[in-house]
Write a protein that holds these residues in place. Structure first.
Motif, PDB file in Angstrom:
ATOM      1  N   PHE A  17       9.253   1.884  -1.241  1.00 36.06           N
ATOM      2  CA  PHE A  17       7.553   2.059  -1.108  1.00 36.06           C
ATOM      3  C   PHE A  17       7.552   3.967  -1.640  1.00 36.06           C
ATOM      4  O   PHE A  17       7.277   3.937  -2.418  1.00 36.06           O
ATOM      5  N   LEU A  18       7.968   4.384  -0.510  1.00 32.49           N
ATOM      6  CA  LEU A  18       7.654   5.261  -0.133  1.00 32.49           C
ATOM      7  C   LEU A  18       8.754   6.645  -1.351  1.00 32.49           C
ATOM      8  O   LEU A  18       8.846   7.806  -2.141  1.00 32.49           O
ATOM      9  N   GLU A  19      10.254   5.942  -1.488  1.00 26.86           N
ATOM     10  CA  GLU A  19      10.523   6.037  -2.641  1.00 26.86           C
ATOM     11  C   GLU A  19      10.176   6.173  -3.722  1.00 26.86           C
ATOM     12  O   GLU A  19      10.490   7.219  -4.718  1.00 26.86           O
ATOM     13  N   SER A  20       9.123   5.290  -3.789  1.00 25.14           N
ATOM     14  CA  SER A  20       9.063   5.020  -5.441  1.00 25.14           C
ATOM     15  C   SER A  20       7.933   6.166  -5.576  1.00 25.14           C
ATOM     16  O   SER A  20       7.244   6.047  -6.767  1.00 25.14           O
ATOM     17  N   LEU A  21       7.214   5.758  -4.624  1.00 26.26           N
ATOM     18  CA  LEU A  21       5.668   6.824  -4.970  1.00 26.26           C
ATOM     19  C   LEU A  21       6.564   8.675  -5.211  1.00 26.26           C
ATOM     20  O   LEU A  21       5.875   9.362  -6.087  1.00 26.26           O
ATOM     21  N   GLU A  22       7.413   8.741  -4.070  1.00 25.72           N
ATOM     22  CA  GLU A  22       8.325  10.390  -4.394  1.00 25.72           C
ATOM     23  C   GLU A  22       8.982  10.142  -5.558  1.00 25.72           C
ATOM     24  O   GLU A  22       8.570  11.589  -6.587  1.00 25.72           O
ATOM     25  N   ASP A  23       9.531   9.319  -6.771  1.00 24.94           N
ATOM     26  CA  ASP A  23       9.503   9.102  -7.786  1.00 24.94           C
ATOM     27  C   ASP A  23       8.732   9.818  -8.629  1.00 24.94           C
ATOM     28  O   ASP A  23       9.002   9.934  -9.939  1.00 24.94           O
ATOM     29  N   ILE A  24       7.474   8.856  -8.768  1.00 24.42           N
ATOM     30  CA  ILE A  24       6.561   9.268  -9.686  1.00 24.42           C
ATOM     31  C   ILE A  24       5.934  10.118  -9.633  1.00 24.42           C
ATOM     32  O   ILE A  24       5.650  10.736 -10.457  1.00 24.42           O
ATOM     33  N   SER A  25       6.220  10.913  -8.117  1.00 23.44           N
ATOM     34  CA  SER A  25       5.054  12.053  -8.177  1.00 23.44           C
ATOM     35  C   SER A  25       6.724  13.188  -8.663  1.00 23.44           C
ATOM     36  O   SER A  25       6.163  14.225  -8.804  1.00 23.44           O
ATOM     37  N   ASN A  26       7.920  12.905  -9.047  1.00 22.73           N
ATOM     38  CA  ASN A  26       8.601  14.187  -8.803  1.00 22.73           C
ATOM     39  C   ASN A  26       9.498  14.053 -10.190  1.00 22.73           C
ATOM     40  O   ASN A  26       9.890  13.552 -11.113  1.00 22.73           O
ATOM     41  N   SER A  27       8.634  15.322 -11.090  1.00 21.89           N
ATOM     42  CA  SER A  27       8.783  16.055 -12.467  1.00 21.89           C
ATOM     43  C   SER A  27      10.219  16.084 -12.909  1.00 21.89           C
ATOM     44  O   SER A  27      10.578  16.038 -13.621  1.00 21.89           O
ATOM     45  N   ASN A  28      10.864  17.038 -11.832  1.00 22.39           N
ATOM     46  CA  ASN A  28      12.407  16.936 -12.258  1.00 22.39           C
ATOM     47  C   ASN A  28      12.855  16.730 -12.754  1.00 22.39           C
ATOM     48  O   ASN A  28      14.520  16.511 -13.505  1.00 22.39           O
ATOM     49  N   ASN A 108       0.545  13.320 -16.563  1.00 19.49           N
ATOM     50  CA  ASN A 108       0.986  14.809 -15.951  1.00 19.49           C
ATOM     51  C   ASN A 108       0.165  14.847 -14.479  1.00 19.49           C
ATOM     52  O   ASN A 108       0.392  14.906 -13.021  1.00 19.49           O
ATOM     53  N   GLU A 109      -0.987  13.767 -14.767  1.00 21.96           N
ATOM     54  CA  GLU A 109      -2.326  14.016 -13.429  1.00 21.96           C
ATOM     55  C   GLU A 109      -2.268  12.772 -12.880  1.00 21.96           C
ATOM     56  O   GLU A 109      -1.926  13.089 -11.187  1.00 21.96           O
ATOM     57  N   ILE A 110      -1.756  12.364 -12.921  1.00 20.97           N
ATOM     58  CA  ILE A 110      -1.118  11.223 -12.022  1.00 20.97           C
ATOM     59  C   ILE A 110      -0.047  10.926 -10.931  1.00 20.97           C
ATOM     60  O   ILE A 110      -0.193  10.998  -9.953  1.00 20.97           O
ATOM     61  N   ARG A 111       1.108  12.198 -12.344  1.00 23.50           N
ATOM     62  CA  ARG A 111       2.213  12.611 -11.192  1.00 23.50           C
ATOM     63  C   ARG A 111       1.679  13.312 -10.413  1.00 23.50           C
ATOM     64  O   ARG A 111       1.807  13.818  -8.849  1.00 23.50           O
ATOM     65  N   THR A 112       0.975  14.594 -10.321  1.00 22.91           N
ATOM     66  CA  THR A 112       0.319  15.668  -9.325  1.00 22.91           C
ATOM     67  C   THR A 112      -0.181  14.903  -8.397  1.00 22.91           C
ATOM     68  O   THR A 112      -0.146  15.366  -7.565  1.00 22.91           O
ATOM     69  N   PHE A 113      -1.483  13.909  -8.756  1.00 29.94           N
ATOM     70  CA  PHE A 113      -1.431  13.241  -7.996  1.00 29.94           C
ATOM     71  C   PHE A 113      -0.926  12.650  -6.601  1.00 29.94           C
ATOM     72  O   PHE A 113      -1.405  12.720  -5.394  1.00 29.94           O
ATOM     73  N   ALA A 114       0.152  12.203  -7.601  1.00 28.23           N
ATOM     74  CA  ALA A 114       1.066  11.555  -6.653  1.00 28.23           C
ATOM     75  C   ALA A 114       1.683  11.972  -5.411  1.00 28.23           C
ATOM     76  O   ALA A 114       2.060  11.635  -4.059  1.00 28.23           O
ATOM     77  N   ARG A 115       2.052  12.927  -6.153  1.00 30.59           N
ATOM     78  CA  ARG A 115       2.626  14.252  -4.971  1.00 30.59           C
ATOM     79  C   ARG A 115       2.185  14.887  -3.749  1.00 30.59           C
ATOM     80  O   ARG A 115       2.407  14.076  -2.434  1.00 30.59           O
ATOM     81  N   TYR A 118       1.527  11.137  -1.555  1.00 29.68           N
ATOM     82  CA  TYR A 118       3.039  11.371  -1.156  1.00 29.68           C
ATOM     83  C   TYR A 118       3.236  11.962   0.457  1.00 29.68           C
ATOM     84  O   TYR A 118       3.385  11.799   1.146  1.00 29.68           O
ATOM     85  N   ARG A 119       2.770  13.357  -0.295  1.00 28.75           N
ATOM     86  CA  ARG A 119       3.140  14.457   1.353  1.00 28.75           C
ATOM     87  C   ARG A 119       1.785  13.841   2.234  1.00 28.75           C
ATOM     88  O   ARG A 119       2.106  13.856   3.780  1.00 28.75           O
ATOM     89  N   ASP A 120       0.397  12.864   2.096  1.00 30.07           N
ATOM     90  CA  ASP A 120       0.036  12.595   2.699  1.00 30.07           C
ATOM     91  C   ASP A 120       0.462  11.613   3.937  1.00 30.07           C
ATOM     92  O   ASP A 120       0.274  11.225   4.955  1.00 30.07           O
ATOM     93  N   LEU A 121       1.442  10.297   2.949  1.00 28.44           N
ATOM     94  CA  LEU A 121       1.403   9.201   3.955  1.00 28.44           C
ATOM     95  C   LEU A 121       2.912   9.437   4.085  1.00 28.44           C
ATOM     96  O   LEU A 121       3.457   8.411   5.142  1.00 28.44           O
TER      97      LEU A 121
END
Length: 132
Positions: A17-28, A108-115, A118-121
């Motif tokens: 779960f967290l890995e997938s959430l981090e992947d959603i947020s990782n633009s690089n 990009n909006e989704i990715r930014t919010f996902a970051r 992720y930081r909160d969870l």
């Protein structure tokens, strides 16, 4: 009622779960894989989406989440569920490529919010808390 995670649940939370959430947020990593074709140790959009969306409704019920964390997770879930990963081409709907998704301003909006989410969870996984 204990709020401590059992070992299997904690591992799933951390490694799926967290890995997938981090992947959603990782633009690089998305740019490297989805635009550069280097999928080594990274998944496609569909794989990441499914790894996150499938357990998300369960995670949203955890009592250790604050109201804000739950609200943000629900918002992200809704954003992902409503994201249009298809486009019309030649009169029919086809899947967007990973590269097209990576460059989509809505993604990009989704990715930014996902970051933010992720930081909160992420600290919950370090503490090993959840629900039974």
């Amino acid at each position: 009622m204990s709020t401590a995670m059992d070992k299997d649940t904690l591992n799933y939370y951390r490694h799926i779960f967290l890995e997938s959430l981090e992947d959603i947020s990782n633009s690089n990593r998305q740019q490297k894989a989805w635009m550069g074709g280097d999928y080594k140790d990274f998944n496609t959009f569909t794989e990441i989406f499914e790894s996150f969306a499938s357990p998300c409704e369960y995670v949203m019920k955890w009592p250790v989440l604050s109201d804000q964390q739950r609200e943000d997770l629900k918002k992200l879930y809704d954003m992902l569920m409503s994201y249009q990963d298809k486009k019309e081409e030649g009169g029919k709907m086809i899947d967007k490529t990973d590269s097209e998704i990576c460059q989509d301003p809505l993604w990009n909006e989704i990715r930014t919010f996902a970051r933010k989410v992720y930081r909160d969870l992420e600290p919950i996984g370090r503490r090993g808390q959840c629900c039974r």
